[in-house]
Design a protein around this motif. Sequence first.
Motif, PDB file in Angstrom:
ATOM      1  N   PRO A  26       0.803  -1.222   0.000  1.00  0.00           N
ATOM      2  CA  PRO A  26       0.000   0.000   0.000  1.00  0.00           C
ATOM      3  C   PRO A  26       0.835   1.271   0.000  1.00  0.00           C
ATOM      4  N   HIS A  27       2.147   1.146   0.294  1.00  0.00           N
ATOM      5  CA  HIS A  27       3.006   2.325   0.356  1.00  0.00           C
ATOM      6  C   HIS A  27       3.956   2.394  -0.838  1.00  0.00           C
ATOM      7  N   GLN A  28       3.744   1.540  -1.826  1.00  0.00           N
ATOM      8  CA  GLN A  28       4.629   1.517  -2.982  1.00  0.00           C
ATOM      9  C   GLN A  28       4.515   2.810  -3.777  1.00  0.00           C
ATOM     10  N   VAL A  29       5.649   3.348  -4.153  1.00  0.00           N
ATOM     11  CA  VAL A  29       5.689   4.575  -4.931  1.00  0.00           C
ATOM     12  C   VAL A  29       5.841   4.215  -6.405  1.00  0.00           C
ATOM     13  N   TYR A  30       4.953   4.761  -7.229  1.00  0.00           N
ATOM     14  CA  TYR A  30       5.011   4.536  -8.666  1.00  0.00           C
ATOM     15  C   TYR A  30       5.591   5.792  -9.322  1.00  0.00           C
ATOM     16  N   TYR A  80     -13.233   3.203 -13.926  1.00  0.00           N
ATOM     17  CA  TYR A  80     -13.698   4.473 -13.375  1.00  0.00           C
ATOM     18  C   TYR A  80     -14.968   4.945 -14.091  1.00  0.00           C
ATOM     19  N   TYR A  81     -14.977   4.890 -15.433  1.00  0.00           N
ATOM     20  CA  TYR A  81     -16.111   5.389 -16.190  1.00  0.00           C
ATOM     21  C   TYR A  81     -17.388   4.588 -15.924  1.00  0.00           C
ATOM     22  N   ASP A 122      -0.306  -0.691 -14.496  1.00  0.00           N
ATOM     23  CA  ASP A 122      -1.235  -1.277 -13.521  1.00  0.00           C
ATOM     24  C   ASP A 122      -2.623  -0.637 -13.603  1.00  0.00           C
ATOM     25  N   ASP A 123      -3.659  -1.490 -13.604  1.00  0.00           N
ATOM     26  CA  ASP A 123      -5.049  -1.011 -13.704  1.00  0.00           C
ATOM     27  C   ASP A 123      -5.399  -0.029 -12.584  1.00  0.00           C
ATOM     28  N   LYS A 124      -4.934  -0.335 -11.355  1.00  0.00           N
ATOM     29  CA  LYS A 124      -5.266   0.524 -10.207  1.00  0.00           C
ATOM     30  C   LYS A 124      -4.640   1.902 -10.352  1.00  0.00           C
ATOM     31  N   VAL A 125      -3.432   1.942 -10.921  1.00  0.00           N
ATOM     32  CA  VAL A 125      -2.752   3.224 -11.138  1.00  0.00           C
ATOM     33  C   VAL A 125      -3.544   4.074 -12.134  1.00  0.00           C
ATOM     34  N   ILE A 126      -3.960   3.472 -13.238  1.00  0.00           N
ATOM     35  CA  ILE A 126      -4.721   4.214 -14.255  1.00  0.00           C
ATOM     36  C   ILE A 126      -6.087   4.627 -13.711  1.00  0.00           C
ATOM     37  N   THR A 157      -7.262   8.503 -13.569  1.00  0.00           N
ATOM     38  CA  THR A 157      -8.519   8.926 -14.189  1.00  0.00           C
ATOM     39  C   THR A 157      -9.409   9.617 -13.151  1.00  0.00           C
ATOM     40  N   ARG A 158      -9.433   9.062 -11.959  1.00  0.00           N
ATOM     41  CA  ARG A 158     -10.238   9.659 -10.882  1.00  0.00           C
ATOM     42  C   ARG A 158      -9.753  11.069 -10.556  1.00  0.00           C
ATOM     43  N   ILE A 159      -8.443  11.244 -10.433  1.00  0.00           N
ATOM     44  CA  ILE A 159      -7.890  12.570 -10.147  1.00  0.00           C
ATOM     45  C   ILE A 159      -8.244  13.548 -11.258  1.00  0.00           C
TER      46      ILE A 159
END
Length: 439
Positions: A28-32, A304-305, A256-260, A264-266
């Motif tokens: 959970p603390h990984q930096v991308y 997200y959409y 990674d899907d979670k990153v995208i 998108t959310r931001i």
Amino acid sequence: MQKKIAFPLIGLSIILVLIFAVLSWKTPHQVYNLTLASAAKDGEYYAFSQAFSQVVSRHLPRLKINVIETEGSQQNLEFLKNKKADLALVQSDLSIPHQTKAVALLFPEMFHLIAREDSKINKVSDLKGKRIALMPKGSGSYNLFWVLSRHYGLNADDLKVVTAPPKEAYRLLEQGQVDALFRVIALGNPSINQLLQSGKSRLIPIEQATALQLFQPALEASTIPIGTYNGSIPIPAEDLPVVALRAVLITHKNVDDKVIYELTRILFEYRNELIAKTPQAAMIHQPESLKDLGFSFHPGAKDYYYQDEPTFLEKYAEPMGFVLSASVLVISSLWQFRLWFQGRQKNRADLYNLELISLIDQINSAQTIEELKDLRRQLFTIFKEVIVDLDKDRISSESFHSFTFTWEVAIASIRHQENLLRTSEPENHLTEDRKTISK
């Protein structure tokens, strides 16, 4: 012996526990660290990319976006393909490979054709024989200029082309070393604004966007509003027709899907912060449909959409129940209505055919060209009425075909009668002349 075996096992267990604990904490603390390929520093791509990077960093500290300057869309696509970048901004006319996925449609970019006041350039075709500054080869602006020029019948031999980075291209135009400059860029760019404020150059309209769409479907008709680059002495002086296309944020399919999803959310949930940094963000909207846009969207963006959409059963449970209970009644009613409607359509078409038959009789007995002209007008009036009725389903397609047959007979009758009257006119004149001579 057992002790010798037990101690290594206990030690190994402790090591494994520590490894899993570290991994559980790290995930959970990984930096991308992501690289975003933009464009030249004086353009809207770079300005938007910097703003997006800052807003993402504020709300998602574990996502770091490094913005890099590039030569434009084509190079951005190459960087993404070769994994030198994780994200990129491109123009929507590009054909992106299967490993590249869209994240969001961004702001529109306008075709800017700027000519010197003394160049005598008032439209695109006036560029023939002129000197024009284009953005570097491989940039979206460079490629799109040749789409535009070919449409207006211009090729490379008709122009003296100078390719240069934006600042150098602006300098060449200001100093009169070129007659015009072409760049595809979002509205309100400060450099374009400064160039137009000098009074030495002006914007040239670019029309025929619909025709250009036949060759580049991503293009669309747009307008540079009056006063965009100056309000007191309006620049342009009136709404200026131009051609536009959308900027698109794309990514590699392996990101990674979670990153995208988070990016998108931001982009949409913190859009006001983006607008404060770059006004172009005000024109970013969620797509109404992810189909027929010419892009394949990344799964993370799709998540997200589609997040607020109900399941199929949730969405259609009540309508399905209602349809099931009322289906027999509806089908029966529709069948009766269809029979009644078809009879009504046929009756209306029959009335039109009777009118045509009456007109054909009048045509065949017409004695002058003027009579035929009047009858022709009546025929076309009836035809217009039938087209309206067809559009409003007052007559059926089958009845329309029957009508057109009779209508064509009437038109042929007019031509035939007209030919007969025109042929008889010289004979009538000749007879009158003979009577005159005999007297």
